[in-house]
Design an enzyme around this catalytic site. Structure first.
Site, short mmCIF file in Angstrom:
data_model
loop_
_atom_site.label_atom_id
_atom_site.label_comp_id
_atom_site.label_asym_id
_atom_site.label_seq_id
_atom_site.Cartn_x
_atom_site.Cartn_y
_atom_site.Cartn_z
N CYS A 156 -18.09 -5.28 9.94
CA CYS A 156 -17.85 -6.73 9.87
C CYS A 156 -17.97 -7.43 11.22
CB CYS A 156 -16.47 -7.03 9.30
SG CYS A 156 -16.40 -6.69 7.56
N1 CO8 Z 1 -7.47 -7.05 -11.44
C1 CO8 Z 1 -6.17 -7.01 -11.79
N2 CO8 Z 1 -5.26 -6.29 -11.11
C2 CO8 Z 1 -5.67 -5.57 -10.06
C3 CO8 Z 1 -7.02 -5.57 -9.65
C4 CO8 Z 1 -7.94 -6.33 -10.39
N3 CO8 Z 1 -9.23 -6.39 -10.07
N4 CO8 Z 1 -7.15 -4.77 -8.57
C5 CO8 Z 1 -5.94 -4.29 -8.28
N5 CO8 Z 1 -5.03 -4.76 -9.19
C6 CO8 Z 1 -3.59 -4.46 -9.26
C7 CO8 Z 1 -3.25 -3.20 -8.52
O1 CO8 Z 1 -3.42 -2.07 -9.35
C8 CO8 Z 1 -1.81 -3.43 -8.14
O2 CO8 Z 1 -0.97 -3.13 -9.26
P1 CO8 Z 1 0.50 -2.48 -9.03
O3 CO8 Z 1 1.26 -3.52 -8.25
O4 CO8 Z 1 0.98 -2.28 -10.43
O5 CO8 Z 1 0.25 -1.24 -8.24
C9 CO8 Z 1 -1.73 -4.93 -7.91
O6 CO8 Z 1 -2.86 -5.49 -8.59
C10 CO8 Z 1 -1.80 -5.28 -6.44
O7 CO8 Z 1 -2.92 -4.57 -5.83
P2 CO8 Z 1 -3.17 -4.52 -4.29
O8 CO8 Z 1 -1.92 -4.13 -3.59
O9 CO8 Z 1 -4.39 -3.70 -4.03
O10 CO8 Z 1 -3.51 -6.06 -4.05
P3 CO8 Z 1 -3.48 -6.90 -2.75
O11 CO8 Z 1 -2.60 -8.05 -2.96
O12 CO8 Z 1 -3.30 -6.08 -1.51
O13 CO8 Z 1 -5.00 -7.47 -2.69
C11 CO8 Z 1 -7.05 -7.05 -1.51
C12 CO8 Z 1 -6.09 -6.58 -2.59
C13 CO8 Z 1 -7.64 -8.37 -1.96
C14 CO8 Z 1 -8.14 -6.02 -1.35
C15 CO8 Z 1 -6.31 -7.26 -0.17
O14 CO8 Z 1 -5.52 -6.13 0.11
C16 CO8 Z 1 -7.24 -7.50 0.99
O15 CO8 Z 1 -8.06 -8.38 0.99
N6 CO8 Z 1 -7.05 -6.75 2.09
C17 CO8 Z 1 -7.84 -6.93 3.30
C18 CO8 Z 1 -9.15 -6.33 3.08
C19 CO8 Z 1 -10.10 -6.59 4.21
O16 CO8 Z 1 -10.09 -7.55 4.90
N7 CO8 Z 1 -11.01 -5.68 4.38
C20 CO8 Z 1 -12.00 -5.88 5.35
C21 CO8 Z 1 -13.00 -4.90 5.04
S1 CO8 Z 1 -14.56 -5.51 5.11
C22 CO8 Z 1 -15.39 -4.76 6.40
O17 CO8 Z 1 -14.90 -4.37 7.40
C23 CO8 Z 1 -16.86 -4.51 6.17
C24 CO8 Z 1 -17.07 -3.12 5.75
C25 CO8 Z 1 -18.50 -2.87 5.50
C26 CO8 Z 1 -18.99 -3.60 4.30
C27 CO8 Z 1 -19.81 -2.74 3.43
C28 CO8 Z 1 -20.37 -3.48 2.23
C29 CO8 Z 1 -19.71 -3.22 0.90
#
Ligand code: CO8
Length: 373
Positions: A156
């Site tokens: 990124c």
């Molecule tokens: N629909 C419904 N529920 C869901 C879904 C879904 N799609 N997905 C997960 N849930 C559920 C989970 O199972 C969980 O349930 P429970 O509480 O019962 O366990 C609940 O929702 C909460 O899940 P999370 O804790 O995972 O949810 P978050 O609130 O943490 O949100 C995010 C998830 C959006 C992923 C968030 O954590 C986030 O954005 N984090 C930061 C990520 C980030 O910035 N990453 C940067 C990486 S990008 C990068 O560096 C580039 C890499 C190279 C790219 C390559 C190309 C692909």
């Protein structure tokens, strides 16, 4: 030291957009089919059922409403869930080079430059289409640039690391002007069958012209006042795809050969790192955070950007201070902060200060302080 400017930026936006609802409908159809086909094993506790995805969750957790992709029918086909894009022959312009050329033409026009003014081409992004020849050399040829090009990957943070590399090349006299390109076809490495991440990314390409201030002719110049780069190893965002995969057939095609992350950990660990880096870069330029008119932050997650702004400013940022593009583009990896910069810069006045900041896999953080000229 020689003053260096960003004299123009460009953007290629793919022709297809996928809404959260469309994506979720395809995912849930896939999940239902999988669960029906594995009903016995699921009942016996041998296989885990796939839980449905939801648009409401996606928007609340990430701020993303839709994303652009190079091709959508394949992604939305529950039997496939990968874009359908035919391979091209060696004598055709490759897909990644094609989007570089489109963004480059936009950036060159804004910079008031032509191919003859560029000495160096940098393709800086998360995924290269092939191992070699370097994408940058193909783009160089397609644009008719004399000089040299090479590829670099800092996930990124590729664009901000690219800006710093370009600025150093201009400062050392190695190049008069550098074209930095960020062709992010993230849909190629996104696992559309993974509920936790299927909604996160989108495709786009950005282009940046970096050149010496004393010869720049553009009306869209931003002086590079200061920049800082930082990396710190983490496995929390990882993709094991690579040319050594074929050494062990048992791993080929497994989910670890696609993007995966520990989203919560990334969120918690990266936000303070990014806020500290911005504060340190602004301070090392002899400036105060309160003097910064605009923050063009990496576009991964809305809450992440809101938290970083609160850590920096001690209050919520106004929408105008930290513009959001992830609602319609999703996370476009290295292109994200540059899309924000490209779309939200024309209202700034001479002397206004801004910060471009990227953060992501590595971990990697790049921070560039700019001043409108
Ligand atoms: N629909 C419904 N529920 C869901 C879904 C879904 N799609 N997905 C997960 N849930 C559920 C989970 O199972 C969980 O349930 P429970 O509480 O019962 O366990 C609940 O929702 C909460 O899940 P999370 O804790 O995972 O949810 P978050 O609130 O943490 O949100 C995010 C998830 C959006 C992923 C968030 O954590 C986030 O954005 N984090 C930061 C990520 C980030 O910035 N990453 C940067 C990486 S990008 C990068 O560096 C580039 C890499 C190279 C790219 C390559 C190309 C692909």
């Amino acid at each position: 030291m020689k003053q260096v400017v960003i004299s123009g930026t460009g953007l290629f936006t793919p022709p297809h957009s996928i809404s959260n609802d469309e994506l979720v409908t395809a995912f849930n159809a896939y999940a239902e089919k999988f669960n029906a086909a594995n009903a016995e094993a699921i009942a016996a506790g041998e296989v885990a059922a796939i839980e449905p995805s939801s648009s409401a969750f996606i928007e609340k957790a990430s701020g993303i409403k839709s994303r652009y992709v190079m091709e959508k029918t394949g992604i939305l086909d529950p039997e496939r869930m990968v874009a359908r894009i035919p391979e091209r022959g060696d004598d055709e312009l490759s897909l990644q080079a094609e989007i570089c050329v489109a963004a480059a033409r936009d950036a060159l026009a804004r910079a008031g430059r032509s191919a003859a003014d560029i000495d160096m081409v940098l393709v800086a992004c998360s995924n290269m289409q092939r191992a070699y020849p370097a994408m940058a050399v193909e783009v160089q040829q397609a644009l008719g640039i004399d000089g040299f090009g090479f590829d670099m990957n800092v996930a990124c943070s590729s664009a901000t690391f690219g800006i710093q590399t370009a600025a150093s090349a201009v400062q050392s006299g190695q190049a008069r002007a550098v074209l930095v390109l960020n062709p992010e076809i993230t849909s190629g490495h996104l696992n559309f069958r993974d509920r936790d991440s299927h909604f996160i990314f989108g495709d786009a390409c950005t282009a940046i012209v970096v050149e010496a201030a004393d010869t720049a002719v553009s009306e869209h110049q931003f002086e590079i006042v200061e920049s800082k780069l930082k990396t710190s190893f983490s496995n929390n965002i990882r993709n094991n795809f690579g040319f050594l995969n074929r050494f062990d057939e048992t791993g080929v095609g497994k989910p670890d050969k696609l993007f995966r992350q520990q989203g919560r950990k990334v969120f918690k660990e990266v936000c303070p790192m990014a806020a500290e880096m911005i504060a340190a870069t602004v301070a090392s330029a002899g400036l105060k955070v309160e003097q910064v008119r605009r923050f063009w932050l990496h576009q991964a997650n809305l809450s992440m950007n809101q938290l970083i702004a609160r850590m920096l400013l001690g209050r919520e940022a106004e929408p105008d201070e930290a513009p959001v593009i992830l609602d319609t583009y999703a996370n476009t990896s290295s292109a994200g902060s540059i899309i924000a910069f490209h779309k939200y810069q024309d209202d700034l006045k001479a002397g206004d200060l801004g910060v471009i900041c990227s953060f992501g896999a590595g971990y990697s953080i790049g921070c560039v302080v700019v001043r409108k000229r």
